[in-house]
Scaffold this motif. Structure first.
Motif, PDB file in Angstrom:
ATOM      1  N   GLN A   5      51.651  45.417  44.172  1.00  0.00           N
ATOM      2  CA  GLN A   5      50.759  44.303  43.881  1.00  0.00           C
ATOM      3  C   GLN A   5      49.755  44.150  45.012  1.00  0.00           C
ATOM      4  N   PRO A   6      48.445  44.052  44.692  1.00  0.00           N
ATOM      5  CA  PRO A   6      47.421  43.970  45.740  1.00  0.00           C
ATOM      6  C   PRO A   6      47.329  42.570  46.335  1.00  0.00           C
ATOM      7  N   CYS A   7      46.521  42.448  47.376  1.00  0.00           N
ATOM      8  CA  CYS A   7      46.247  41.155  47.990  1.00  0.00           C
ATOM      9  C   CYS A   7      44.742  41.025  48.213  1.00  0.00           C
ATOM     10  N   CYS A   8      44.285  39.818  48.491  1.00  0.00           N
ATOM     11  CA  CYS A   8      42.863  39.546  48.707  1.00  0.00           C
ATOM     12  C   CYS A   8      42.635  39.226  50.187  1.00  0.00           C
ATOM     13  N   ARG A   9      41.711  39.969  50.809  1.00  0.00           N
ATOM     14  CA  ARG A   9      41.424  39.799  52.228  1.00  0.00           C
ATOM     15  C   ARG A   9      40.045  39.181  52.401  1.00  0.00           C
ATOM     16  N   ASP A  10      39.961  38.246  53.335  1.00  0.00           N
ATOM     17  CA  ASP A  10      38.699  37.564  53.616  1.00  0.00           C
ATOM     18  C   ASP A  10      37.656  38.573  54.100  1.00  0.00           C
ATOM     19  N   ILE A  11      36.482  38.485  53.520  1.00  0.00           N
ATOM     20  CA  ILE A  11      35.403  39.402  53.891  1.00  0.00           C
ATOM     21  C   ILE A  11      34.594  38.788  55.027  1.00  0.00           C
ATOM     22  N   SER A  12      34.382  39.540  56.062  1.00  0.00           N
ATOM     23  CA  SER A  12      33.522  39.081  57.142  1.00  0.00           C
ATOM     24  C   SER A  12      32.083  39.049  56.635  1.00  0.00           C
ATOM     25  N   PHE A  36      36.120  37.399  49.147  1.00  0.00           N
ATOM     26  CA  PHE A  36      37.366  38.115  49.424  1.00  0.00           C
ATOM     27  C   PHE A  36      37.290  39.510  48.827  1.00  0.00           C
ATOM     28  N   GLN A  37      38.008  40.436  49.435  1.00  0.00           N
ATOM     29  CA  GLN A  37      38.011  41.835  49.010  1.00  0.00           C
ATOM     30  C   GLN A  37      39.415  42.243  48.607  1.00  0.00           C
ATOM     31  N   LEU A  38      39.523  42.993  47.482  1.00  0.00           N
ATOM     32  CA  LEU A  38      40.831  43.415  46.974  1.00  0.00           C
ATOM     33  C   LEU A  38      41.363  44.578  47.807  1.00  0.00           C
ATOM     34  N   VAL A  39      42.596  44.441  48.283  1.00  0.00           N
ATOM     35  CA  VAL A  39      43.274  45.502  49.021  1.00  0.00           C
ATOM     36  C   VAL A  39      44.438  45.975  48.161  1.00  0.00           C
TER      37      VAL A  39
END
Length: 440
Positions: free
Chosen positions: A131-138, A111-114
């Motif tokens: 507050q950031p969120c975590c996005r799934d990394i391809s 996951f990548q921090l946005v």
């Protein structure tokens, strides 16, 4: 202040008290003079009593006024910011939400921090960022397939379709169609004649361990060497060697990189500490630091003095600030101590992991700080680390992003001491991290 009546009586005594050598009817005799003095003393004593009573009354009124003002305007509670939660598929570091406190965020592998990786509580009760969120990394976005391979997304994994002549999970290996890896073309050690026997009109041929029969089971067949290194390199199979596998006729052996020695199991590698042997060539006035597969020569130096600030080296890895002039506030805000630390890490270390701790201890007979603040104040860490408090007197430097070597990272960590919210001193630890190119 002497009252008017007492002052008048005092002047009269001066006029009527005559020296004994001067006889006059207007002068008081001894008894009259003593009586007048006693009367004046009584008058002053009364005035003193009334003055003391006035002072007590004034103090009582001031105390009542102070209590009234305190009840009317109670102490303002400390400012705090809204509570923050760890992002989904991530982690949060920090649990204090008061002014100037920091909260750090990281994401789980894959996951990548946005958004911001750190936020600070402002005096107006808000954070410096959302507050950031975590996005799934391809998986395919990082282009893992090499040598022209095509990446295909799967469930929690990817697959590489390799072009002709390439093999491996990432198309990183060249397909062996002639002489397999570890063999020498024409070397008879890698091919042998089979052992054949006639059993009930049928011929049975076999090979010794480490070889396989190539072709039909006849006397013309060949026993070819089994390349264990290539076989176990395929995806999903266990790892034969910690570092490199070398194919040999009928078997294999493991090799270690330069700067490592092989252990008794024949598969594992152990770092050689060049600093305890005569293998290092560090010049004089420098110190040897062992690293994965090698060593580094270091020479920590104190910062150059400027103005009222100067440092002296108290040990090979620590500098202390000389005493500051009484009226030099900038000097007192410079680091009281600067220490140097060196760490050696393998590549691809699993995170998060604590690498370094800072702590404070008060001198005997002196009150210690009742508040500490920790932070990262310099270096080239590029967001790989966070600093957080682990207990009342200790802070931890935590690695939150995987490192791949070879590379050298520097991170400067600050610890500030406060006593009753008043700044006392701060200390800086300069941490240098040598990352090995190997993951062991």
């Amino acid at each position: 202040m002497v009252p008017n009546s007492a002052y008048a009586l005092f002047l009269l005594l001066l006029l009527l008290a005559c020296p004994e050598s001067r006889a006059s009817q207007d002068c008081l005799n001894k008894q009259q003079l003593l009586s007048a003095i006693r009367q004046l003393q009584q008058l002053l004593k009364g005035q003193e009593t009334r003055f003391a009573e006035g002072i007590r009354n004034m103090k009582s009124r001031l105390a009542a006024l102070q209590n009234s003002v305190s009840r009317a305007t109670p102490d303002t509670p400390p400012v705090s910011c809204p509570a923050l939660n760890a992002p989904l598929d991530g982690r949060k570091f920090g649990s204090k939400y008061l002014v100037n406190h920091e909260i750090h965020f990281t994401c789980n592998p894959g996951f990548q921090l946005v958004g911001p990786s750190s936020v600070v509580c402002l005096p107006n009760g808000t954070w410096t960022g959302e507050q950031p969120c975590c996005r799934d990394i391809s998986e395919c976005s990082s282009q893992p397939c090499q040598n022209g391979g095509t990446c295909v997304e799967g469930v929690d994994q990817y697959r590489c379709i390799c072009p002709p002549g390439r093999t491996g999970s990432r198309c990183q290996h060249q397909a062996r169609t002639a002489t397999p890896e570890g063999r020498v073309a024409g070397d008879p050690a890698f091919s042998r004649a089979p052992r054949c026997a006639q059993v009930e009109r049928a011929q049975h041929c076999s090979c010794e361990a480490g070889f396989h029969l190539s072709g039909a089971a006849t006397e013309d067949s060949i026993c070819q060497d089994v390349n264990e290194c290539e076989l176990y390199r395929q995806e999903g199979r266990p790892r034969l060697c910690m570092h490199a596998c070398v194919n040999t006729p009928g078997s294999y052996r493991c090799a270690c990189p330069s700067g490592y020695r092989s252990l008794a199991d024949g598969k594992s590698c152990e770092d050689v500490d060049e600093c305890v042997t005569s293998q290092h060539m560090c010049p004089r006035e420098t110190m040897c630091i062992n690293t994965g597969g090698g060593f580094q020569c270091v020479s920590p130096e104190c910062p150059e003095g400027s103005g009222n600030v100067s440092y002296v080296k108290t040990s090979p890895f620590q500098c202390e600030r000389n005493p500051c002039p009484m009226d030099s506030r900038p000097c007192r805000h410079m680091p009281k101590t600067i220490s140097f630390h060196y760490l050696s890490l393998p590549s691809n270390l699993k995170t998060p992991i604590t690498l370094f701790r800072m702590a404070t201890a008060s001198a005997p007979g002196r009150p210690g700080p009742n508040s500490l603040r920790f932070g990262i104040v310099g270096g080239n860490s590029h967001g790989h680390f966070v600093m957080q408090r682990s207990d009342r007197q200790t802070g931890e430097l935590i690695l939150v992003q995987t490192l791949e070597g070879p590379q050298t990272l520097e991170v400067d960590v600050d610890m500030s001491e406060y006593l009753d919210r008043t700044f006392q001193a701060n200390h800086v630890s300069k941490v240098t991290i040598f990352v090995s190119p190997y993951d062991f």
